[in-house]
Design a protein around this motif. Structure first.
Motif, PDB file in Angstrom:
ATOM      1  N   CYS A  47       2.039  -1.525   9.198  1.00 55.13           N
ATOM      2  CA  CYS A  47       3.375  -1.217   8.706  1.00 55.13           C
ATOM      3  C   CYS A  47       3.277  -0.862   7.225  1.00 55.13           C
ATOM      4  N   CYS A  50       5.838  -3.074   5.023  1.00 53.65           N
ATOM      5  CA  CYS A  50       5.456  -4.467   4.754  1.00 53.65           C
ATOM      6  C   CYS A  50       4.031  -4.549   4.215  1.00 53.65           C
ATOM      7  N   HIS A  60       9.063  -2.725  12.960  1.00 52.25           N
ATOM      8  CA  HIS A  60       9.752  -2.959  11.696  1.00 52.25           C
ATOM      9  C   HIS A  60      11.252  -2.774  11.900  1.00 52.25           C
ATOM     10  N   ARG A  66      11.919  -6.135   7.588  1.00 46.00           N
ATOM     11  CA  ARG A  66      10.644  -6.807   7.831  1.00 46.00           C
ATOM     12  C   ARG A  66      10.198  -6.500   9.259  1.00 46.00           C
ATOM     13  N   CYS A  67       8.926  -6.807   9.503  1.00 47.10           N
ATOM     14  CA  CYS A  67       8.412  -6.603  10.850  1.00 47.10           C
ATOM     15  C   CYS A  67       8.830  -7.782  11.723  1.00 47.10           C
TER      16      CYS A  67
HETATM   17 ZN    ZN Z   1       7.227  -3.875   8.544  1.00 46.94          ZN
END
Ligand code: ZN
Ligand code: ZN
Length: 225
Positions: A47, A50, A60, A66-67
């Motif tokens: 990702c 992140c 995500h 956020r993931c």
């Molecule tokens: Zn992420």
């Protein structure tokens, strides 16, 4: 049951990628001498937002920024993401809301029919009639939309697919996480039957079922090599 499932869904973290996840992974791969693509965790993504490794089935969320592990979708009703650790609770919330609104419709139906059959001589106050019609129409609208949602999630659950993964699946090949209907159900609801209708997991299931933690998931090749 509805409120309990709702509150648990709202307050349960759907699952985030642990900070030490990458280091653990690199350690494991060094020992095993494999690349990050073929490690113990299967194929992994990255990702860029992140700046961290993405475990399988992780996505995500642009709202949560956020993931989220085994992300299903971001739900405005619960102000939270639906992911690996609260999907069961979300499904129970859906189920109990469906039953509750269905019960309302059934209870209100006779009064609603009476309202139209005796349109000229109403004995109740206009306020009572308005709340009856409003409650009936709103509940009916909820029952119908929840029914579509319940049917959709039953089909996703029976194939062990998330709402995000529907677009990733290749039409011809059987989905790699599809372990068969019973096992797919257990992957989300756990193996203890007594806990299926409760927004809880048994300790045994939490200790023994890796899928409930959201970092690793058994695939068809694990059970049927
Ligand atoms: Zn992420
Ligand atoms: Zn989210």
């Amino acid at each position: 049951m509805l409120l309990w499932s709702y509150l648990i869904t709202v307050f349960t973290d759907p699952g985030s990628v642990p900070e030490h996840f990458r280091r653990e992974l690199e350690g494991e791969n060094l020992e095993a001498g494999t690349s990050t693509d073929q490690g113990a965790f299967g194929s992994l993504g990255y990702c860029p937002k992140c700046r961290n490794v993405k475990p399988p089935r992780c996505h995500h969320c642009s709202v949560c920024q956020r993931c989220v592990l085994k992300m299903d979708h971001h739900c405005v009703w619960i102000v939270n993401c639906v992911g690996a650790r609260n999907y069961k609770f979300f499904l129970l919330f859906l189920f109990y809301t469906f039953l509750e609104t269905m019960l309302d419709v059934i209870v209100l139906l006779p009064s609603f029919i009476k309202f139209f059959s005796q349109a000229i001589k109403h004995s109740s106050s206009p306020g009572n009639l308005a709340s009856l019609v409003l409650a009936f129409v709103l509940n009916l609208a909820f029952v119908l939309s929840l029914l579509c949602f319940v049917v959709m999630h039953i089909s996703l659950l029976s194939t062990n697919t998330t709402s995000v993964e529907v677009h990733e699946k290749n039409g011809d090949v059987r989905w790699k996480y599809d372990l068969g209907k019973k096992k797919n159900f257990e992957q989300v609801f756990g193996k203890k039957k007594a806990f299926w209708l409760l927004p809880l997991y048994s300790k045994d299931d939490l200790d023994n079922m890796i899928s409930l933690h959201g970092l690793e998931f058994p695939t068809r090749s694990d059970i049927d090599p």
